[in-house]
Design a protein around this motif. Structure first.
Motif, PDB file in Angstrom:
ATOM      1  N   THR A  84      -4.397  17.819  44.556  1.00 40.90           N
ATOM      2  CA  THR A  84      -3.462  17.382  43.511  1.00 40.90           C
ATOM      3  C   THR A  84      -2.201  18.249  43.446  1.00 40.90           C
ATOM      4  N   ASN A  85      -2.086  19.264  44.294  1.00 37.55           N
ATOM      5  CA  ASN A  85      -0.916  20.152  44.254  1.00 37.55           C
ATOM      6  C   ASN A  85       0.170  19.572  45.176  1.00 37.55           C
ATOM      7  N   HIS A  86       0.811  18.500  44.686  1.00 33.48           N
ATOM      8  CA  HIS A  86       1.747  17.747  45.523  1.00 33.48           C
ATOM      9  C   HIS A  86       2.955  18.580  45.934  1.00 33.48           C
ATOM     10  N   ARG A  87       3.391  19.451  45.047  1.00 33.14           N
ATOM     11  CA  ARG A  87       4.548  20.295  45.385  1.00 33.14           C
ATOM     12  C   ARG A  87       4.195  21.231  46.540  1.00 33.14           C
ATOM     13  N   ALA A  88       3.035  21.875  46.462  1.00 32.45           N
ATOM     14  CA  ALA A  88       2.625  22.783  47.541  1.00 32.45           C
ATOM     15  C   ALA A  88       2.468  22.010  48.854  1.00 32.45           C
ATOM     16  N   ILE A  89       1.853  20.844  48.787  1.00 34.38           N
ATOM     17  CA  ILE A  89       1.632  20.061  50.017  1.00 34.38           C
ATOM     18  C   ILE A  89       2.972  19.673  50.640  1.00 34.38           C
ATOM     19  N   ALA A  90       3.953  19.281  49.783  1.00 37.98           N
ATOM     20  CA  ALA A  90       5.287  18.936  50.307  1.00 37.98           C
ATOM     21  C   ALA A  90       5.929  20.147  50.965  1.00 37.98           C
ATOM     22  N   CYS A  91       5.791  21.296  50.343  1.00 39.79           N
ATOM     23  CA  CYS A  91       6.357  22.535  50.898  1.00 39.79           C
ATOM     24  C   CYS A  91       5.715  22.856  52.252  1.00 39.79           C
ATOM     25  N   TYR A  92       4.406  22.741  52.340  1.00 46.34           N
ATOM     26  CA  TYR A  92       3.712  23.098  53.588  1.00 46.34           C
ATOM     27  C   TYR A  92       4.038  22.091  54.697  1.00 46.34           C
ATOM     28  N   ARG A  93       4.154  20.815  54.331  1.00 43.38           N
ATOM     29  CA  ARG A  93       4.566  19.810  55.328  1.00 43.38           C
ATOM     30  C   ARG A  93       5.946  20.137  55.888  1.00 43.38           C
ATOM     31  N   GLN A  99      -2.822  27.825  37.040  1.00 44.43           N
ATOM     32  CA  GLN A  99      -3.279  26.439  37.233  1.00 44.43           C
ATOM     33  C   GLN A  99      -3.814  26.219  38.650  1.00 44.43           C
ATOM     34  N   TRP A 100      -3.185  26.879  39.635  1.00 49.33           N
ATOM     35  CA  TRP A 100      -3.567  26.636  41.031  1.00 49.33           C
ATOM     36  C   TRP A 100      -4.336  27.795  41.654  1.00 49.33           C
ATOM     37  N   TRP A 101      -4.125  29.001  41.149  1.00 49.16           N
ATOM     38  CA  TRP A 101      -4.767  30.181  41.754  1.00 49.16           C
ATOM     39  C   TRP A 101      -5.976  30.668  40.951  1.00 49.16           C
ATOM     40  N   ASP A 112      -2.063  32.112  51.857  1.00 47.08           N
ATOM     41  CA  ASP A 112      -1.966  31.702  50.452  1.00 47.08           C
ATOM     42  C   ASP A 112      -0.618  32.189  49.933  1.00 47.08           C
ATOM     43  N   ILE A 113      -0.065  31.453  48.990  1.00 49.73           N
ATOM     44  CA  ILE A 113       1.252  31.855  48.465  1.00 49.73           C
ATOM     45  C   ILE A 113       1.391  31.460  46.999  1.00 49.73           C
ATOM     46  N   CYS A 114       2.145  32.254  46.241  1.00 52.07           N
ATOM     47  CA  CYS A 114       2.585  31.821  44.910  1.00 52.07           C
ATOM     48  C   CYS A 114       3.893  32.507  44.565  1.00 52.07           C
ATOM     49  N   LEU A 115       4.714  31.762  43.817  1.00 51.13           N
ATOM     50  CA  LEU A 115       5.997  32.264  43.327  1.00 51.13           C
ATOM     51  C   LEU A 115       5.993  32.180  41.807  1.00 51.13           C
ATOM     52  N   ALA A 116       6.638  33.152  41.160  1.00 55.23           N
ATOM     53  CA  ALA A 116       6.831  33.057  39.705  1.00 55.23           C
ATOM     54  C   ALA A 116       7.712  31.839  39.417  1.00 55.23           C
ATOM     55  N   GLN A 136      10.721  29.262  41.802  1.00 55.75           N
ATOM     56  CA  GLN A 136      10.211  28.067  42.486  1.00 55.75           C
ATOM     57  C   GLN A 136      11.324  27.035  42.698  1.00 55.75           C
ATOM     58  N   ALA A 137      11.039  26.075  43.605  1.00 56.27           N
ATOM     59  CA  ALA A 137      11.917  24.912  43.837  1.00 56.27           C
ATOM     60  C   ALA A 137      13.305  25.291  44.338  1.00 56.27           C
ATOM     61  N   ARG A 138      13.387  26.398  45.102  1.00 54.12           N
ATOM     62  CA  ARG A 138      14.663  26.788  45.719  1.00 54.12           C
ATOM     63  C   ARG A 138      14.496  26.923  47.230  1.00 54.12           C
ATOM     64  N   GLY A 139      13.387  26.454  47.737  1.00 52.84           N
ATOM     65  CA  GLY A 139      13.137  26.584  49.169  1.00 52.84           C
ATOM     66  C   GLY A 139      12.590  27.943  49.576  1.00 52.84           C
ATOM     67  N   LEU A 140      12.320  28.821  48.599  1.00 56.06           N
ATOM     68  CA  LEU A 140      11.848  30.170  48.941  1.00 56.06           C
ATOM     69  C   LEU A 140      10.401  30.150  49.440  1.00 56.06           C
ATOM     70  N   GLY A 141       9.589  29.208  48.918  1.00 57.70           N
ATOM     71  CA  GLY A 141       8.205  29.112  49.396  1.00 57.70           C
ATOM     72  C   GLY A 141       8.184  28.785  50.879  1.00 57.70           C
ATOM     73  N   ALA A 142       8.985  27.797  51.270  1.00 59.81           N
ATOM     74  CA  ALA A 142       9.041  27.417  52.678  1.00 59.81           C
ATOM     75  C   ALA A 142       9.572  28.575  53.524  1.00 59.81           C
ATOM     76  N   GLU A 143      10.576  29.265  53.011  1.00 61.17           N
ATOM     77  CA  GLU A 143      11.151  30.385  53.788  1.00 61.17           C
ATOM     78  C   GLU A 143      10.135  31.521  53.958  1.00 61.17           C
TER      79      GLU A 143
HETATM   80  C1  LIG Z   1       3.842  25.898  45.899  1.00 62.44           C
HETATM   81  C2  LIG Z   1       5.022  26.850  46.025  1.00 62.44           C
HETATM   82  C3  LIG Z   1       4.625  28.066  46.846  1.00 62.44           C
HETATM   83  C4  LIG Z   1       6.155  26.119  46.757  1.00 62.44           C
HETATM   84  O1  LIG Z   1       7.255  26.974  46.860  1.00 62.44           O
HETATM   85  P1  LIG Z   1       8.693  26.466  46.350  1.00 62.44           P
HETATM   86  O2  LIG Z   1       9.703  27.482  46.752  1.00 62.44           O
HETATM   87  O3  LIG Z   1       8.592  26.139  44.902  1.00 62.44           O
HETATM   88  O4  LIG Z   1       8.830  25.148  47.182  1.00 62.44           O
HETATM   89  P2  LIG Z   1      10.047  24.727  48.105  1.00 62.44           P
HETATM   90  O5  LIG Z   1      11.300  24.706  47.240  1.00 62.44           O
HETATM   91  O6  LIG Z   1      10.066  25.558  49.345  1.00 62.44           O
HETATM   92  O7  LIG Z   1       9.602  23.246  48.511  1.00 62.44           O
HETATM   93  C5  LIG Z   1       9.039  22.409  47.536  1.00 62.44           C
HETATM   94  C6  LIG Z   1       8.945  21.014  48.112  1.00 62.44           C
HETATM   95  O8  LIG Z   1       8.167  20.262  47.212  1.00 62.44           O
HETATM   96  C7  LIG Z   1       8.917  19.177  46.708  1.00 62.44           C
HETATM   97  N1  LIG Z   1       8.441  19.002  45.362  1.00 62.44           N
HETATM   98  C8  LIG Z   1       8.789  19.706  44.260  1.00 62.44           C
HETATM   99  N2  LIG Z   1       8.082  19.267  43.200  1.00 62.44           N
HETATM  100  C9  LIG Z   1       7.279  18.273  43.661  1.00 62.44           C
HETATM  101  C10 LIG Z   1       6.285  17.444  43.075  1.00 62.44           C
HETATM  102  N3  LIG Z   1       5.983  17.548  41.768  1.00 62.44           N
HETATM  103  N4  LIG Z   1       5.656  16.549  43.864  1.00 62.44           N
HETATM  104  C11 LIG Z   1       5.931  16.439  45.177  1.00 62.44           C
HETATM  105  N5  LIG Z   1       6.846  17.230  45.805  1.00 62.44           N
HETATM  106  C12 LIG Z   1       7.491  18.126  45.047  1.00 62.44           C
HETATM  107  C13 LIG Z   1      10.347  19.588  46.864  1.00 62.44           C
HETATM  108  O9  LIG Z   1      11.196  18.456  46.930  1.00 62.44           O
HETATM  109  C14 LIG Z   1      10.292  20.316  48.197  1.00 62.44           C
HETATM  110  O10 LIG Z   1      10.211  19.408  49.278  1.00 62.44           O
HETATM  111  P3  LIG Z   1      11.429  19.238  50.329  1.00 62.44           P
HETATM  112  O11 LIG Z   1      11.577  20.583  50.998  1.00 62.44           O
HETATM  113  O12 LIG Z   1      10.937  18.176  51.264  1.00 62.44           O
HETATM  114  O13 LIG Z   1      12.602  18.863  49.488  1.00 62.44           O
HETATM  115  C15 LIG Z   1       5.525  27.314  44.612  1.00 62.44           C
HETATM  116  O14 LIG Z   1       6.072  26.204  43.917  1.00 62.44           O
HETATM  117  C16 LIG Z   1       4.439  27.963  43.779  1.00 62.44           C
HETATM  118  O15 LIG Z   1       4.165  29.136  43.954  1.00 62.44           O
HETATM  119  N6  LIG Z   1       3.826  27.205  42.850  1.00 62.44           N
HETATM  120  C17 LIG Z   1       2.814  27.746  41.913  1.00 62.44           C
HETATM  121  C18 LIG Z   1       1.561  28.282  42.614  1.00 62.44           C
HETATM  122  C19 LIG Z   1       1.043  27.362  43.689  1.00 62.44           C
HETATM  123  O16 LIG Z   1       0.947  26.159  43.520  1.00 62.44           O
HETATM  124  N7  LIG Z   1       0.715  27.984  44.838  1.00 62.44           N
HETATM  125  C20 LIG Z   1       0.173  27.267  45.980  1.00 62.44           C
HETATM  126  C21 LIG Z   1      -1.304  27.174  45.885  1.00 62.44           C
HETATM  127  S1  LIG Z   1      -1.951  26.377  47.342  1.00 62.44           S
END
Ligand SMILES: CC(C)(COP(=O)(O)OP(=O)(O)OC[C@H]1O[C@@H](n2cnc3c(N)ncnc32)[C@H](O)[C@@H]1OP(=O)(O)O)[C@@H](O)C(=O)NCCC(=O)NCCS
Length: 177
Positions: free
Chosen positions: A133-142, A42-44, A93-97, A101-108
């Motif tokens: 639109t990748n709100h989860r990724a943006i939150a992780c990067y912030r 979806q994102w890559w 660039d990053i992606c997790l299976a 996901q959602a365990r803080g491993l992306g940030a680490e």
């Molecule tokens: C994006 C990605 C690398 C993030 O890694 P992760 O380990 O899942 O993310 P983390 O657990 O480190 O942090 C996720 C953050 O997003 C937040 N979050 C989770 N789902 C969310 C959503 N739907 N909307 C907004 N924020 C969201 C979490 O609360 C967390 O924020 P916090 O640290 O302030 O609590 C991973 O989810 C991924 O590989 N996704 C699929 C591929 C992808 O999107 N790659 C990035 C392309 S740019």
């Protein structure tokens, strides 16, 4: 600054829960399985095994690292360096299976690679460019310290064939959290 991070020099970086290790040919099946998961596609976009093979053989600007957790392939993180002295920086660039996901491993993983790029490769600025639109990724990067720079309109073509906007984010050395 250490030499030889391009080409195919080995790299091994340790975080608290994960290891980043430069990928080799042997990693291709596990990496393709991560890249083929719909949540990543979806994102890559759809993965290209030939391009990934070329990348891991050191044939492109991308340096590909396996994200290993408990000796399992959890995902991949990659960087490319702009070495023109007046614009020097690295892009990530990053992606997790899904199961990792959602365990803080992306940030680490990002913190671990950012430390290497700042301390060993001598960069002062890193960039990353999620879809707007990748709100989860943006939150992780912030959370790591990346700040939004601006929207790049119709920046990349998605798997559905349409162009969508990307958010350019950057991180200066002193901003890493
Ligand atoms: C994006 C990605 C690398 C993030 O890694 P992760 O380990 O899942 O993310 P983390 O657990 O480190 O942090 C996720 C953050 O997003 C937040 N979050 C989770 N789902 C969310 C959503 N739907 N909307 C907004 N924020 C969201 C979490 O609360 C967390 O924020 P916090 O640290 O302030 O609590 C991973 O989810 C991924 O590989 N996704 C699929 C591929 C992808 O999107 N790659 C990035 C392309 S740019």
């Amino acid at each position: 600054m250490s030499a030889g991070a391009t080409g195919s020099a080995p790299i091994v970086l340790h975080g608290a829960r994960l290891t980043l290790r430069r990928a080799g040919e042997v990693d291709l099946p596990a990496l393709m399985s991560v890249l083929e998961s719909p949540d990543v596609v979806q994102w890559w976009g759809r993965p290209d095994v030939e391009q990934l093979g070329n990348d891991v053989r050191g044939g492109s600007v991308d340096v590909v690292l396996v994200i290993e957790v408990d000796s399992q392939t959890a995902g991949l993180i990659q960087y490319h360096e702009e070495n023109e002295p007046n614009y020097r920086h690295a892009g990530l660039d990053i992606c997790l299976a899904p199961q990792w996901q959602a365990r803080g491993l992306g940030a680490e993983a990002l913190r671990t690679l950012a430390r290497y790029l700042f301390e060993e490769r001598g960069h002062h600025r890193l960039t990353i460019d999620p879809a707007v639109t990748n709100h989860r990724a943006i939150a992780c990067y912030r959370a790591v310290g990346f700040k939004p720079v601006g929207v790049m309109r119709r920046y990349e073509r998605g798997p559905d064939g349409s162009w969508h906007d990307g958010l350019l984010m950057d991180l200066l050395r002193e901003e890493l959290r």
